[in-house]
Design a protein around this motif. Structure first.
Motif, PDB file in Angstrom:
ATOM      1  N   ASP A   1      69.949  33.126 -48.685  1.00  0.00           N
ATOM      2  CA  ASP A   1      70.792  32.587 -47.627  1.00  0.00           C
ATOM      3  C   ASP A   1      70.127  32.812 -46.267  1.00  0.00           C
ATOM      4  O   ASP A   1      70.371  33.815 -45.599  1.00  0.00           O
ATOM      5  CB  ASP A   1      72.175  33.242 -47.672  1.00  0.00           C
ATOM      6  CG  ASP A   1      73.199  32.545 -46.797  1.00  0.00           C
ATOM      7  OD1 ASP A   1      72.806  31.858 -45.826  1.00  0.00           O
ATOM      8  OD2 ASP A   1      74.403  32.708 -47.065  1.00  0.00           O
ATOM      9  N   THR A   2      69.293  31.872 -45.867  1.00  0.00           N
ATOM     10  CA  THR A   2      68.574  31.968 -44.598  1.00  0.00           C
ATOM     11  C   THR A   2      69.529  32.015 -43.414  1.00  0.00           C
ATOM     12  O   THR A   2      69.346  32.802 -42.488  1.00  0.00           O
ATOM     13  CB  THR A   2      67.593  30.786 -44.446  1.00  0.00           C
ATOM     14  OG1 THR A   2      66.603  30.895 -45.465  1.00  0.00           O
ATOM     15  CG2 THR A   2      66.917  30.782 -43.099  1.00  0.00           C
ATOM     16  N   GLU A   3      70.555  31.172 -43.437  1.00  0.00           N
ATOM     17  CA  GLU A   3      71.529  31.141 -42.333  1.00  0.00           C
ATOM     18  C   GLU A   3      72.160  32.516 -42.119  1.00  0.00           C
ATOM     19  O   GLU A   3      72.210  33.013 -40.995  1.00  0.00           O
ATOM     20  CB  GLU A   3      72.641  30.111 -42.626  1.00  0.00           C
ATOM     21  CG  GLU A   3      72.166  28.693 -42.644  1.00  0.00           C
ATOM     22  CD  GLU A   3      72.347  27.971 -41.322  1.00  0.00           C
ATOM     23  OE1 GLU A   3      72.863  28.569 -40.359  1.00  0.00           O
ATOM     24  OE2 GLU A   3      71.945  26.804 -41.263  1.00  0.00           O
ATOM     25  N   GLN A   4      72.643  33.124 -43.196  1.00  0.00           N
ATOM     26  CA  GLN A   4      73.298  34.420 -43.095  1.00  0.00           C
ATOM     27  C   GLN A   4      72.320  35.498 -42.609  1.00  0.00           C
ATOM     28  O   GLN A   4      72.662  36.308 -41.753  1.00  0.00           O
ATOM     29  CB  GLN A   4      73.894  34.831 -44.440  1.00  0.00           C
ATOM     30  CG  GLN A   4      74.576  36.177 -44.399  1.00  0.00           C
ATOM     31  CD  GLN A   4      75.072  36.622 -45.775  1.00  0.00           C
ATOM     32  OE1 GLN A   4      74.533  36.215 -46.796  1.00  0.00           O
ATOM     33  NE2 GLN A   4      76.083  37.462 -45.772  1.00  0.00           N
ATOM     34  N   ALA A   5      71.118  35.506 -43.155  1.00  0.00           N
ATOM     35  CA  ALA A   5      70.125  36.514 -42.766  1.00  0.00           C
ATOM     36  C   ALA A   5      69.770  36.375 -41.288  1.00  0.00           C
ATOM     37  O   ALA A   5      69.720  37.375 -40.552  1.00  0.00           O
ATOM     38  CB  ALA A   5      68.880  36.388 -43.635  1.00  0.00           C
ATOM     39  N   TYR A   6      69.531  35.150 -40.826  1.00  0.00           N
ATOM     40  CA  TYR A   6      69.182  34.913 -39.429  1.00  0.00           C
ATOM     41  C   TYR A   6      70.325  35.339 -38.509  1.00  0.00           C
ATOM     42  O   TYR A   6      70.105  36.027 -37.506  1.00  0.00           O
ATOM     43  CB  TYR A   6      68.839  33.441 -39.217  1.00  0.00           C
ATOM     44  CG  TYR A   6      68.453  33.108 -37.793  1.00  0.00           C
ATOM     45  CD1 TYR A   6      67.150  33.319 -37.345  1.00  0.00           C
ATOM     46  CD2 TYR A   6      69.379  32.574 -36.905  1.00  0.00           C
ATOM     47  CE1 TYR A   6      66.785  33.012 -36.043  1.00  0.00           C
ATOM     48  CE2 TYR A   6      69.022  32.260 -35.601  1.00  0.00           C
ATOM     49  CZ  TYR A   6      67.729  32.487 -35.176  1.00  0.00           C
ATOM     50  OH  TYR A   6      67.372  32.181 -33.872  1.00  0.00           O
ATOM     51  N   THR A   7      71.544  34.949 -38.866  1.00  0.00           N
ATOM     52  CA  THR A   7      72.713  35.301 -38.056  1.00  0.00           C
ATOM     53  C   THR A   7      72.887  36.813 -37.974  1.00  0.00           C
ATOM     54  O   THR A   7      73.126  37.359 -36.886  1.00  0.00           O
ATOM     55  CB  THR A   7      73.980  34.644 -38.630  1.00  0.00           C
ATOM     56  OG1 THR A   7      73.797  33.220 -38.591  1.00  0.00           O
ATOM     57  CG2 THR A   7      75.217  35.026 -37.851  1.00  0.00           C
ATOM     58  N   LYS A   8      72.759  37.495 -39.094  1.00  0.00           N
ATOM     59  CA  LYS A   8      72.923  38.952 -39.120  1.00  0.00           C
ATOM     60  C   LYS A   8      71.851  39.639 -38.278  1.00  0.00           C
ATOM     61  O   LYS A   8      72.143  40.544 -37.486  1.00  0.00           O
ATOM     62  CB  LYS A   8      72.881  39.458 -40.554  1.00  0.00           C
ATOM     63  CG  LYS A   8      73.092  40.952 -40.667  1.00  0.00           C
ATOM     64  CD  LYS A   8      73.103  41.402 -42.113  1.00  0.00           C
ATOM     65  CE  LYS A   8      73.299  42.909 -42.196  1.00  0.00           C
ATOM     66  NZ  LYS A   8      73.304  43.374 -43.585  1.00  0.00           N
TER      67      LYS A   8
ATOM     68  N   GLN B   1      64.278  30.148 -47.747  1.00  0.00           N
ATOM     69  CA  GLN B   1      64.966  29.975 -49.026  1.00  0.00           C
ATOM     70  C   GLN B   1      64.676  28.582 -49.568  1.00  0.00           C
ATOM     71  O   GLN B   1      64.401  27.643 -48.805  1.00  0.00           O
ATOM     72  CB  GLN B   1      66.476  30.168 -48.879  1.00  0.00           C
ATOM     73  CG  GLN B   1      67.192  28.952 -48.299  1.00  0.00           C
ATOM     74  CD  GLN B   1      68.674  29.102 -48.196  1.00  0.00           C
ATOM     75  OE1 GLN B   1      69.159  29.823 -47.336  1.00  0.00           O
ATOM     76  NE2 GLN B   1      69.415  28.413 -49.061  1.00  0.00           N
TER      77      GLN B   1
ATOM     78  N   THR C   1      64.827  34.749 -49.243  1.00  0.00           N
ATOM     79  CA  THR C   1      66.230  35.108 -49.350  1.00  0.00           C
ATOM     80  C   THR C   1      66.981  33.993 -50.066  1.00  0.00           C
ATOM     81  O   THR C   1      66.438  32.911 -50.296  1.00  0.00           O
ATOM     82  CB  THR C   1      66.837  35.347 -47.945  1.00  0.00           C
ATOM     83  OG1 THR C   1      68.188  35.759 -48.067  1.00  0.00           O
ATOM     84  CG2 THR C   1      66.771  34.098 -47.080  1.00  0.00           C
TER      85      THR C   1
END
Length: 126
Positions: free
Chosen positions: A81-88, A124, A79
């Motif tokens: 944006d790992t942070e965004q994907a994990y949070t979602k 990422q 991805t």
């Protein structure tokens, strides 16, 4: 000699597993049977194919003894944006295994699991 490799994940609930991976953006490319409860479904994302096979069918049709849950294999999803994907994903009820963390000074990696306990690495480049 060989071509078109893919990985097959065993599941006690093929429909649930297919819904999970479809929610990650995978598209169904093969289903058996075409109607009713599936015993095998192939899914594709960006040219990468995974299969979900029924534990019962694998035992009865092929004589194997698959293990239906746990950390037997990992699916890797790149991805931007790992942070965004994990949070979602975790906000939507996906089980988080390890939040985003830097690895090797050049990757940001997080881990979640699918409904059968298979780890999924979200990664990422930094």
């Amino acid at each position: 000699m060989f071509q078109s490799p893919q990985i097959i994940l065993f599941s006690d609930d093929v429909t649930r597993a297919v819904a999970f991976y479809s929610g990650l953006g995978f598209s169904e490319s093969f289903r058996l049977p075409t109607e009713g409860d599936p015993i095998h479904v192939d899914l594709v994302l960006d040219g990468y194919k995974i299969g979900i096979a029924s534990v019962t069918s694998t035992r009865e049709d092929h004589g194997l003894e698959p293990i239906p849950e746990g950390q037997r294999a990992a699916v890797i999803l790149w991805t931007h944006d790992t942070e965004q994907a994990y949070t979602k994903l975790t906000a939507n009820g996906v089980h988080g295994l390890k939040p985003p963390h830097e690895w090797l000074g050049r990757l940001l990696i997080a881990w979640v699991s699918d409904p059968d306990g298979n780890p999924i690495q979200i990664v990422q480049h930094l």
